[in-house]
Design a protein around this motif. Structure first.
Motif, PDB file in Angstrom:
ATOM      1  N   THR A  74     -10.520  -4.843  -0.639  1.00 23.37           N
ATOM      2  CA  THR A  74      -9.329  -4.017  -0.464  1.00 23.37           C
ATOM      3  C   THR A  74      -9.661  -2.562  -0.781  1.00 23.37           C
ATOM      4  O   THR A  74     -10.596  -2.267  -1.521  1.00 23.37           O
ATOM      5  CB  THR A  74      -8.187  -4.466  -1.395  1.00 23.37           C
ATOM      6  N   PHE A 129      -6.887   0.354  -1.485  1.00 24.43           N
ATOM      7  CA  PHE A 129      -5.466   0.663  -1.476  1.00 24.43           C
ATOM      8  C   PHE A 129      -5.205   2.152  -1.239  1.00 24.43           C
ATOM      9  O   PHE A 129      -5.738   3.007  -1.947  1.00 24.43           O
ATOM     10  CB  PHE A 129      -4.822   0.248  -2.803  1.00 24.43           C
ATOM     11  N   CYS A 168      -1.797   4.483  -0.857  1.00 21.97           N
ATOM     12  CA  CYS A 168      -0.348   4.461  -1.038  1.00 21.97           C
ATOM     13  C   CYS A 168       0.385   4.711   0.280  1.00 21.97           C
ATOM     14  O   CYS A 168       1.380   4.047   0.580  1.00 21.97           O
ATOM     15  CB  CYS A 168       0.045   5.518  -2.075  1.00 21.97           C
ATOM     16  N   ASN A 185      -0.499   4.078   3.366  1.00 21.30           N
ATOM     17  CA  ASN A 185      -0.548   2.917   4.256  1.00 21.30           C
ATOM     18  C   ASN A 185       0.458   1.852   3.835  1.00 21.30           C
ATOM     19  O   ASN A 185       1.158   1.277   4.664  1.00 21.30           O
ATOM     20  CB  ASN A 185      -1.952   2.306   4.265  1.00 21.30           C
ATOM     21  N   TYR A 186       0.498   1.614   2.534  1.00 19.19           N
ATOM     22  CA  TYR A 186       1.407   0.586   2.056  1.00 19.19           C
ATOM     23  C   TYR A 186       2.867   0.996   2.261  1.00 19.19           C
ATOM     24  O   TYR A 186       3.695   0.189   2.687  1.00 19.19           O
ATOM     25  CB  TYR A 186       1.163   0.271   0.585  1.00 19.19           C
ATOM     26  N   VAL A 202      -4.796  -3.835   2.239  1.00 13.16           N
ATOM     27  CA  VAL A 202      -4.027  -3.752   0.997  1.00 13.16           C
ATOM     28  C   VAL A 202      -4.103  -5.078   0.257  1.00 13.16           C
ATOM     29  O   VAL A 202      -4.126  -6.146   0.877  1.00 13.16           O
ATOM     30  CB  VAL A 202      -2.562  -3.375   1.294  1.00 13.16           C
ATOM     31  N   ASP A 203      -4.149  -5.026  -1.048  1.00 12.09           N
ATOM     32  CA  ASP A 203      -4.106  -6.208  -1.901  1.00 12.09           C
ATOM     33  C   ASP A 203      -2.909  -7.080  -1.502  1.00 12.09           C
ATOM     34  O   ASP A 203      -1.762  -6.622  -1.508  1.00 12.09           O
ATOM     35  CB  ASP A 203      -3.977  -5.735  -3.363  1.00 12.09           C
TER      36      ASP A 203
END
Length: 427
Positions: free
Chosen positions: A304, A306, A308, A310-311, A355-356
């Motif tokens: 992953t 991460f 922010c 994208n999420y 993402v996780d």
């Protein structure tokens, strides 16, 4: 004998063995539900356990339960706080001899019951009714639990296991123990759950509608993967998740339907879906907290990175993928997403945005009106590749899926016209 019944994921009178047993043994009883304030606080993944849609559905279900209890001259006592603190105090105050409740495979739920069983001086009676089968029917252990649903289904079939038969509601309930209740359910909600409505009677209405009145079951195999439309799937999962309707009741109704009309690909698919739910319940039972682990029950750490932005784009429905956006906006504005939609957005979050997976699982936990801990985390593990049965997953072709399940583009167009959902997360 004084009794206390702790309602949790069994907000019904019918097919409630623990409630029937308590009613036969006790001279008076306290009917309790505990709202835990921790449900409304953000977790490590910035999502709450209980979001706005399931919160309203819960309050509707509690009001309906209170109405049913009143018919038997009982009342629902709702407390706000930690059940591990509230229940011992109530037991001491009212000299409770018997605490009864329904077992649930959730890790937290089982931990709570284990703790209460140790600290309470009275008898704690735990009955099974959240699953199709009971422990005595299941031959699996943690070490030999099937690595795939196909293997689980084949074993169940080979052993000719039959779901437990649902039982009737108690003939009567013991008189109520006098106890004050905390304020609850007084919020003014500004969103509409229609046609969802919590409560045991509403669950039976939906069951009757789908099986008999609209004959939705007749075409279930062909319609279940559609993105939208109330009658495309049974929509029973919301009532099953908080126990206003038991899964055994659904299985018995399915058996009745097949007796009348015969087996069909749709009825077989419906039973397969009930078994799929069952598979994840027992997976949670045996694997416990590993269902929430980053590396999953497979002990394989996914890669992953991460970001922010994208999420948040995924969560708000503002990614580069129109189909993902439509599904996420539907979720954020209705509390619902189709089974196929859940698969698509989950794999997009994990495989495309890297993402996780636990962020996605936690967000679903917050948003879904039909959230079920075992089914949710079991499916997310599978789709993220950390479950034992994830080897065969192929790269996701979203354009192909859009052509197959939204050929005229109506679903995407419908939700593209809606405003991006306001983020419920704070980074």
């Amino acid at each position: 004998m004084n009794g206390l019944y702790w309602f949790r994921h069994d907000l019904r009178l019918a097919d409630n063995p623990a409630l029937v047993a308590l009613s036969k043994r006790c001279n008076q009883a306290l009917m309790l539900y505990v709202i835990d304030p921790s449900w409304f606080k953000p977790n490590h993944f910035q999502s709450r356990h209980l979001g706005r849609f399931r919160e309203e559905f819960l309050y509707q279900s509690l009001r309906a339960l209170e109405k049913e209890l009143k018919k038997s001259k009982q009342r629902l006592v709702v407390k706000v706080g930690n059940p591990l603190e509230i229940i011992p105090k109530l037991c001491e105050k009212h000299q409770i001899d018997l605490v009864a409740t329904t077992e649930h495979p959730g890790f937290t739920e089982r931990q709570q019951l284990g703790h209460l069983s140790k600290i309470l001086p009275c008898e704690v009676m735990i009955s099974e009714s959240f699953t199709l089968f009971i422990k005595n029917q299941i031959s699996f252990t943690k070490d030999n639990f099937p690595a795939s649903f196909a293997e689980f289904k084949a074993t169940i079939s080979a052993q000719n296991l039959l779901p437990c038969i649902p039982i009737a509601k108690p003939d009567s309930l013991p008189p109520a123990i006098d106890e004050s209740r905390d304020l609850w359910g007084g919020q003014e909600f500004v969103y509409d759950l229609t046609p969802y409505h919590g409560g045991e009677d509403s669950g039976f209405v939906q069951l009757n509608q789908f099986f008999w009145k609209t004959q939705g079951l007749k075409n279930y195999k062909d319609t279940r993967n559609r993105f939208d439309g109330w009658q495309c799937s049974s929509r029973l999962s919301a009532w099953l998740s908080n126990g206003t309707l038991s899964v055994r009741t659904v299985a018995a109704e399915l058996d009745n339907y097949e007796y009348r009309y015969g087996k069909s690909p749709s009825t077989e698919m419906m039973y397969s879906e009930l078994l799929y739910r069952e598979y994840f319940q027992w997976m949670m039972h045996f694997h416990g907290k590993n269902m929430f682990a980053f590396d999953g029950i497979k002990k394989k750490r996914p890669l992953t990175s991460f970001y922010c932005e994208n999420y948040k784009a995924w969560e708000q429905g503002t990614t580069d993928c129109p189909l993902v956006n439509a599904c996420m906006r539907q979720l954020n504005q209705t509390g619902y997403m189709s089974s196929k939609g859940r698969q698509i957005v989950a794999r997009y979050l994990v495989n495309t945005l890297n993402v996780d997976w636990r962020f996605g699982a936690a967000y679903f936990e917050q948003q879904l009106v039909d959230f079920d801990v075992a089914t949710n985390y079991g499916n997310w593990q599978y789709l993220s590749g950390v479950s034992a049965d994830s080897e065969h997953l192929l790269p996701l072709d979203i354009d192909k899926l859009a052509r197959e399940y939204d050929p005229d583009g109506s679903f995407i167009a419908k939700w593209a016209e809606s405003s991006p959902s306001v983020s419920l997360l704070r980074f």
